[in-house]
Write a protein that holds these residues in place. Structure first.
Motif, PDB file in Angstrom:
ATOM      1  N   VAL A 198     -18.940  50.983   3.297  1.00 38.42           N
ATOM      2  CA  VAL A 198     -19.926  51.697   4.113  1.00 38.42           C
ATOM      3  C   VAL A 198     -21.232  51.878   3.335  1.00 38.42           C
ATOM      4  CG1 VAL A 198     -20.465  53.869   5.303  1.00 38.42           C
ATOM      5  CG2 VAL A 198     -18.193  52.862   5.514  1.00 38.42           C
ATOM      6  N   VAL A 199     -21.126  52.225   2.060  1.00 37.92           N
ATOM      7  CA  VAL A 199     -22.320  52.359   1.222  1.00 37.92           C
ATOM      8  C   VAL A 199     -23.047  51.022   1.123  1.00 37.92           C
ATOM      9  CG1 VAL A 199     -23.129  52.760  -1.142  1.00 37.92           C
ATOM     10  CG2 VAL A 199     -21.511  54.348  -0.098  1.00 37.92           C
ATOM     11  N   LEU A 200     -22.290  49.940   0.982  1.00 34.30           N
ATOM     12  CA  LEU A 200     -22.889  48.605   0.924  1.00 34.30           C
ATOM     13  C   LEU A 200     -23.658  48.307   2.212  1.00 34.30           C
ATOM     14  CD1 LEU A 200     -23.181  46.042  -0.777  1.00 34.30           C
ATOM     15  CD2 LEU A 200     -21.008  45.233   0.192  1.00 34.30           C
ATOM     16  N   ALA A 201     -23.092  48.701   3.360  1.00 35.62           N
ATOM     17  CA  ALA A 201     -23.787  48.513   4.641  1.00 35.62           C
ATOM     18  C   ALA A 201     -25.079  49.319   4.687  1.00 35.62           C
ATOM     19  CB  ALA A 201     -22.866  48.915   5.798  1.00 35.62           C
ATOM     20  N   LEU A 202     -25.039  50.541   4.177  1.00 36.93           N
ATOM     21  CA  LEU A 202     -26.237  51.390   4.162  1.00 36.93           C
ATOM     22  C   LEU A 202     -27.309  50.817   3.239  1.00 36.93           C
ATOM     23  CD1 LEU A 202     -24.487  54.894   4.030  1.00 36.93           C
ATOM     24  CD2 LEU A 202     -25.708  53.917   5.985  1.00 36.93           C
ATOM     25  N   VAL A 203     -26.892  50.240   2.120  1.00 43.22           N
ATOM     26  CA  VAL A 203     -27.841  49.622   1.187  1.00 43.22           C
ATOM     27  C   VAL A 203     -28.454  48.376   1.813  1.00 43.22           C
ATOM     28  CG1 VAL A 203     -28.070  48.453  -1.037  1.00 43.22           C
ATOM     29  CG2 VAL A 203     -26.738  50.560  -0.878  1.00 43.22           C
ATOM     30  N   ILE A 204     -27.627  47.539   2.441  1.00 42.63           N
ATOM     31  CA  ILE A 204     -28.118  46.319   3.081  1.00 42.63           C
ATOM     32  C   ILE A 204     -29.145  46.646   4.162  1.00 42.63           C
ATOM     33  CG2 ILE A 204     -27.439  44.425   4.634  1.00 42.63           C
ATOM     34  CD1 ILE A 204     -24.830  44.241   3.001  1.00 42.63           C
ATOM     35  N   SER A 205     -28.883  47.730   4.913  1.00 45.19           N
ATOM     36  CA  SER A 205     -29.795  48.113   6.002  1.00 45.19           C
ATOM     37  C   SER A 205     -31.050  48.818   5.504  1.00 45.19           C
ATOM     38  CB  SER A 205     -29.066  49.032   6.988  1.00 45.19           C
ATOM     39  OG  SER A 205     -28.784  50.286   6.387  1.00 45.19           O
ATOM     40  N   GLY A 206     -31.050  49.218   4.222  1.00 43.48           N
ATOM     41  CA  GLY A 206     -32.193  49.935   3.671  1.00 43.48           C
ATOM     42  C   GLY A 206     -32.135  51.430   3.872  1.00 43.48           C
ATOM     43  N   GLU A 207     -30.999  51.927   4.410  1.00 40.63           N
ATOM     44  CA  GLU A 207     -30.860  53.368   4.650  1.00 40.63           C
ATOM     45  C   GLU A 207     -30.557  54.144   3.371  1.00 40.63           C
ATOM     46  OE1 GLU A 207     -31.266  55.054   7.507  1.00 40.63           O
ATOM     47  OE2 GLU A 207     -31.855  53.214   8.549  1.00 40.63           O
ATOM     48  N   GLU A 208     -29.977  53.475   2.387  1.00 37.95           N
ATOM     49  CA  GLU A 208     -29.630  54.113   1.118  1.00 37.95           C
ATOM     50  C   GLU A 208     -30.083  53.238  -0.031  1.00 37.95           C
ATOM     51  OE1 GLU A 208     -28.131  56.991   0.204  1.00 37.95           O
ATOM     52  OE2 GLU A 208     -27.814  57.789   2.223  1.00 37.95           O
ATOM     53  N   ASP A 209     -30.362  53.883  -1.148  1.00 37.47           N
ATOM     54  CA  ASP A 209     -30.685  53.158  -2.379  1.00 37.47           C
ATOM     55  C   ASP A 209     -29.388  52.813  -3.102  1.00 37.47           C
ATOM     56  OD1 ASP A 209     -31.399  53.338  -5.542  1.00 37.47           O
ATOM     57  OD2 ASP A 209     -33.088  52.554  -4.387  1.00 37.47           O
ATOM     58  N   SER A 210     -29.361  51.658  -3.751  1.00 30.33           N
ATOM     59  CA  SER A 210     -28.131  51.214  -4.423  1.00 30.33           C
ATOM     60  C   SER A 210     -27.722  52.130  -5.561  1.00 30.33           C
ATOM     61  CB  SER A 210     -28.304  49.786  -4.953  1.00 30.33           C
ATOM     62  OG  SER A 210     -29.375  49.723  -5.881  1.00 30.33           O
ATOM     63  N   THR A 211     -28.650  52.946  -6.067  1.00 30.23           N
ATOM     64  CA  THR A 211     -28.326  53.850  -7.169  1.00 30.23           C
ATOM     65  C   THR A 211     -27.875  55.225  -6.680  1.00 30.23           C
ATOM     66  OG1 THR A 211     -30.641  54.576  -7.319  1.00 30.23           O
ATOM     67  CG2 THR A 211     -29.975  52.703  -8.683  1.00 30.23           C
ATOM     68  N   ALA A 212     -27.953  55.455  -5.381  1.00 30.40           N
ATOM     69  CA  ALA A 212     -27.616  56.776  -4.841  1.00 30.40           C
ATOM     70  C   ALA A 212     -26.106  56.998  -4.866  1.00 30.40           C
ATOM     71  CB  ALA A 212     -28.137  56.908  -3.409  1.00 30.40           C
ATOM     72  N   SER A 213     -25.710  58.265  -4.919  1.00 23.75           N
ATOM     73  CA  SER A 213     -24.287  58.597  -4.873  1.00 23.75           C
ATOM     74  C   SER A 213     -23.781  58.474  -3.432  1.00 23.75           C
ATOM     75  CB  SER A 213     -24.055  60.013  -5.392  1.00 23.75           C
ATOM     76  OG  SER A 213     -24.782  60.946  -4.618  1.00 23.75           O
ATOM     77  N   ILE A 214     -22.475  58.496  -3.281  1.00 30.12           N
ATOM     78  CA  ILE A 214     -21.884  58.336  -1.955  1.00 30.12           C
ATOM     79  C   ILE A 214     -22.174  59.569  -1.105  1.00 30.12           C
ATOM     80  CG2 ILE A 214     -19.722  58.028  -0.680  1.00 30.12           C
ATOM     81  CD1 ILE A 214     -18.597  56.697  -3.202  1.00 30.12           C
TER      82      ILE A 214
END
Length: 332
Positions: A198-214
Motif C-alpha cells: 500500500v505504501v508503494l502504491a502511495l509513493v507511485i501515485s505521489g501521495e507519499e514520500d518514499s522516506t515517510a513512515s507508514i
C-alpha cells in the motif's frame, strides 16, 4: 484516473490481505485445533485478535517490501505493475486454497511483484530479492525442521518421568499460549507485507514520500483485513497441516508452534526478512514429528507441499505478467 487507479490498487491490496488471512489462518491454529487444545471457532477468534495486535509491533518487513524488491516507476505504468502483481498473488492464493495446499501467500506476492516488474520493464532489485526472499525461503524451512526436532527432543527429555496423561493436559493448556504467539508472529509478518504494498502504491501515485513512515490508517486497514480474513477461516489448509502431515499430540503441537513463533520474531526484528509463516510452521511440524520416528511423518504430503513452495513464485509471477500485458493492451 490516477486517483481511481490508486483506489482500485489499494482495494486489491486489501483483498489480497483478506485472502492471506483465510489462506494462512491455518498456520497459527491448525496444530491447536488438531490436538483439541482449542475449538475451531475459539482458535480463529484468538488468531484474528492476535493478528491485529501483531500488525502494530513493527515495520521493518513493510519497508523491505516497499523499498527493497522492485523499483518504483511513477504514473500509470507503476500502478499497472502493482495491480498486476496483486492480481497474480490473489489468483494463486485462491487456487491453492481450493486445492487445500498450504503454499506461501508471501511468496505469491513477491513472485507477482517480480513478474509484473519484468513484464512492465521496471527495475527488479535482485540483491534484495535474493537476500530478503530467496535465501530465507530456503533457510527458514531447514531451520524450522531442525529447531522443531531439537525442541521436541528437549521436551521429551525434560518430561521423561512425568505422567503422560497429566503432561498432555498441561501441554494442551500451554498450546493456547503458543498458538497465540504464532498468530502474533503471523500478524507481525503478513500484515506488514501488505502495508509495504500500500505504501508503494502511495509513493507511485505521489501521495507519499518514499522516506515517510507508514501512515497509521494503512496499518489499521491492513490489520483489520488480515484479521477478518483469518476469522473467515481456512478449513481446507487446516486439515492438511493438522492431520495429513502427522497426527499431532499436545506436546508436539506446542513444540511446533513455539518453534514457528520464535523464527517469525527473529526474522522480523533482527533480519527484517519477510519469511513465509507457511514454510516455517510446516517444516516445524515435520521436524517435531520426526522425533516419534522418521516414517511417522507422511513425507509424500510434505513433498507435495514443498513442490508447491517452489512453483509459487514463478506461477504467481507468470499470472502477474499476463495481467500486466492485458492491462497494457486494453489501456495502452
Amino acid at each position: 484516473m490516477d486517483t481511481l487507479a490508486l483506489i482500485v490498487t489499494i482495494g486489491v491490496a486489501l483483498g489480497f490481505t483478506y485472502t492471506n488471512g483465510f489462506h494462512d489462518s491455518a498456520n497459527a491454529i491448525a496444530t491447536s485445533v488438531s490436538t483439541r487444545a482449542l475449538t475451531p471457532r475459539a482458535a480463529l477468534a484468538m488468531a484474528a485478535v492476535m493478528n491485529l495486535a501483531g500488525a502494530f509491533l513493527g515495520q521493518g518487513v513493510a519497508e523491505t517490501v516497499s523499498k527493497g524488491l522492485i523499483g518504483t516507476p511513477h504514473g500509470d505504468q507503476g500502478m499497472g505493475i502493482l495491480f498486476a502483481a496483486l492480481a497474480g498473488a490473489v489468483a494463486w492464493n485462491v487456487a491453492t486454497w481450493r486445492l487445500g495446499l498450504p503454499s506461501s501467500s508471501s511468496h505469491a506476492l513477491f513472485g507477482g511483484l517480480v513478474g509484473a516488474a519484468l513484464a512492465g520493464g521496471s527495475a527488479v532489485i535482485w540483491s534484495g530479492v535474493v537476500e530478503k526472499v530467496v535465501i530465507p525461503m530456503f533457510l527458514s524451512p531447514v531451520v524450522g525442521l531442525i529447531v522443531g526436532y531439537l525442541v521436541m527432543l528437549a521436551i521429551l527429555w525434560l518430561f521423561r518421568r512425568s505422567n503422560p496423561h497429566k503432561a498432555k493436559r498441561g501441554f494442551r493448556i500451554a498450546q493456547t499460549v503458543s498458538a497465540a504467539g504464532m498468530a502474533l508472529g503471523h500478524g507481525l509478518q503478513d500484515a506488514q507485507k501488505t502495508m509495504g504494498v500500500v505504501v508503494l502504491a502511495l509513493v507511485i501515485s505521489g501521495e507519499e514520500d518514499s522516506t515517510a513512515s507508514i501512515p497509521v490508517w494503512v496499518k489499521i486497514v491492513c490489520a483489520l483485513m488480515l484479521s477478518l480474513g483469518t476469522y473467515a477461516g481456512g478449513w481446507r489448509i487446516m486439515r492438511t497441516l493438522g492431520r495429513k502431515i502427522i497426527e499431532l499430540d499436545p506436546p508436539q503441537g506446542f513444540a511446533a508452534e513455539t518453534t514457528g513463533a520464535s523464527i517469525l520474531y527473529v526474522t522480523s526484528y533482527i533480519f527484517q526478512a519477510p519469511v513465509s509463516t507457511t514454510h516455517v510452521i510446516t517444516s516445524a511440524i515435520m521436524g517435531v514429528g520426526a522425533t516419534k520416528r522418521v516414517n511417522a511423518v507422511r513425507w509424500g504430503v510434505g513433498r507435495n507441499i514443498v513442490i508447491g513452495w517452489f512453483i509459487t513464485m514463478p506461477a504467481a509471477g507468470a499470472v502477474a505478467a499476463i495481467v500486466y500485458w492485458i492491462i497494457k493492451a486494453v489501456f495502452g
